[in-house]
Design an enzyme around this catalytic site. Structure first.
Site, PDB file in Angstrom:
ATOM      1  N   ASP A  58       0.882  -1.162   0.000  1.00  0.00           N
ATOM      2  CA  ASP A  58       0.000   0.000   0.000  1.00  0.00           C
ATOM      3  C   ASP A  58       0.917   1.208   0.000  1.00  0.00           C
ATOM      4  O   ASP A  58       1.554   1.505   1.015  1.00  0.00           O
ATOM      5  CB  ASP A  58      -0.886  -0.013   1.247  1.00  0.00           C
ATOM      6  CG  ASP A  58      -1.798   1.196   1.342  1.00  0.00           C
ATOM      7  OD1 ASP A  58      -1.629   2.158   0.566  1.00  0.00           O
ATOM      8  OD2 ASP A  58      -2.682   1.184   2.219  1.00  0.00           O
ATOM      9  N   VAL A  59       1.032   1.888  -1.128  1.00  0.00           N
ATOM     10  CA  VAL A  59       1.972   3.013  -1.227  1.00  0.00           C
ATOM     11  C   VAL A  59       1.605   4.166  -0.303  1.00  0.00           C
ATOM     12  O   VAL A  59       2.438   5.015  -0.009  1.00  0.00           O
ATOM     13  CB  VAL A  59       2.143   3.519  -2.679  1.00  0.00           C
ATOM     14  CG1 VAL A  59       2.744   2.438  -3.564  1.00  0.00           C
ATOM     15  CG2 VAL A  59       0.842   4.063  -3.232  1.00  0.00           C
ATOM     16  N   ASN A  85       2.205   4.887 -10.515  1.00  0.00           N
ATOM     17  CA  ASN A  85       0.917   4.702 -11.175  1.00  0.00           C
ATOM     18  C   ASN A  85      -0.213   4.414 -10.189  1.00  0.00           C
ATOM     19  O   ASN A  85      -1.369   4.650 -10.498  1.00  0.00           O
ATOM     20  CB  ASN A  85       1.030   3.557 -12.190  1.00  0.00           C
ATOM     21  CG  ASN A  85      -0.279   3.256 -12.847  1.00  0.00           C
ATOM     22  OD1 ASN A  85      -0.813   4.054 -13.603  1.00  0.00           O
ATOM     23  ND2 ASN A  85      -0.844   2.096 -12.535  1.00  0.00           N
ATOM     24  N   TYR A 151      -9.818  13.527  -6.161  1.00  0.00           N
ATOM     25  CA  TYR A 151      -8.980  12.943  -7.215  1.00  0.00           C
ATOM     26  C   TYR A 151      -8.302  14.040  -8.020  1.00  0.00           C
ATOM     27  O   TYR A 151      -7.075  14.028  -8.203  1.00  0.00           O
ATOM     28  CB  TYR A 151      -9.827  12.045  -8.130  1.00  0.00           C
ATOM     29  CG  TYR A 151      -9.032  11.432  -9.259  1.00  0.00           C
ATOM     30  CD1 TYR A 151      -8.197  10.351  -9.032  1.00  0.00           C
ATOM     31  CD2 TYR A 151      -9.104  11.951 -10.552  1.00  0.00           C
ATOM     32  CE1 TYR A 151      -7.456   9.785 -10.061  1.00  0.00           C
ATOM     33  CE2 TYR A 151      -8.373  11.393 -11.586  1.00  0.00           C
ATOM     34  CZ  TYR A 151      -7.549  10.314 -11.333  1.00  0.00           C
ATOM     35  OH  TYR A 151      -6.807   9.767 -12.358  1.00  0.00           O
ATOM     36  N   LYS A 155      -4.223  14.862  -8.126  1.00  0.00           N
ATOM     37  CA  LYS A 155      -3.453  14.791  -9.362  1.00  0.00           C
ATOM     38  C   LYS A 155      -2.830  16.149  -9.698  1.00  0.00           C
ATOM     39  O   LYS A 155      -1.711  16.213 -10.226  1.00  0.00           O
ATOM     40  CB  LYS A 155      -4.320  14.276 -10.514  1.00  0.00           C
ATOM     41  CG  LYS A 155      -4.723  12.813 -10.335  1.00  0.00           C
ATOM     42  CD  LYS A 155      -3.505  11.897 -10.236  1.00  0.00           C
ATOM     43  CE  LYS A 155      -3.874  10.439 -10.211  1.00  0.00           C
ATOM     44  NZ  LYS A 155      -2.705   9.557 -10.290  1.00  0.00           N
TER      45      LYS A 155
END
Length: 184
Positions: A58-59, A85, A151, A155
């Protein structure tokens, strides 16, 4: 013969990148939270590159990222390519309907996961004075996305992080770039 780590390498864009790297002769390491898909993609990678590796990670969890990079350091002594990614889209809701926990989950994985991986990769790349980091962002980070505010914000933050790291580490021989695909 490069060592390439692809986060979220078990499906979609990440899977395609991992397979392309393997076909080009890289030593490929993939990570993801979904262990079943990770095993499936690893099996496919091993048909191309028998020494491909997969680590459930889990990054968004910094200790897990440190453990991942310790494994890479032990196996290869270096990392040449990092593709960030791994990401989640989060809830499809208006801002006023979202909880703080929903926001934080998206930021933890999409933004902080990228930060954690970049930091660990740069610690290995900087002494070598070479490397490449590719952050998979999104057009949503440039234009926003209706009902996807965490989101889009995450980003956008990664796009700006990419600019900053490119400026800081480019003179040291480390390239940092972003790719901003549309809906896939």
């Amino acid at each position: 013969d490069r060592v390439a780590l692809i986060t979220g390498g078990n499906q979609g864009i990440g899977r395609s990148i991992a397979l392309a790297c393997a076909k080009e002769g890289a030593k490929v390491v993939i990570t993801a939270r979904n262990e079943e898909r990770l095993r499936e993609t690893l099996a496919e990678l091993k048909r191309i590159s028998p020494d491909a590796r997969a680590f459930p990670t889990d990054v968004g969890d910094e200790p897990q990222v440190r453990k991942l990079f310790a494994e890479i350091r032990t196996l290869y002594g270096r990392i040449d390519i990092l593709v960030n990614n791994a990401a989640i889209t989060g809830p499809t809701k208006k801002l006023t309907e979202m909880t703080t926990a929903e926001w934080m989950e998206v930021l933890q994985i999409n933004l902080l996961g990228t930060v954690f991986c970049c930091r660990e990769a740069l610690r290995l790349m900087e002494p070598a004075k070479r490397g490449a980091i590719v952050n998979i962002c999104s057009v949503a980070g440039k234009t926003g996305r209706v009902l996807r505010s965490p989101y889009a914000a995450s980003k956008a933050a990664v796009i700006n992080l990419t600019h900053t790291l490119a400026t800081e580490y480019g003179p040291l021989g480390i390239r940092v770039n972003a790719v901003c695909p549309g809906a896939i």
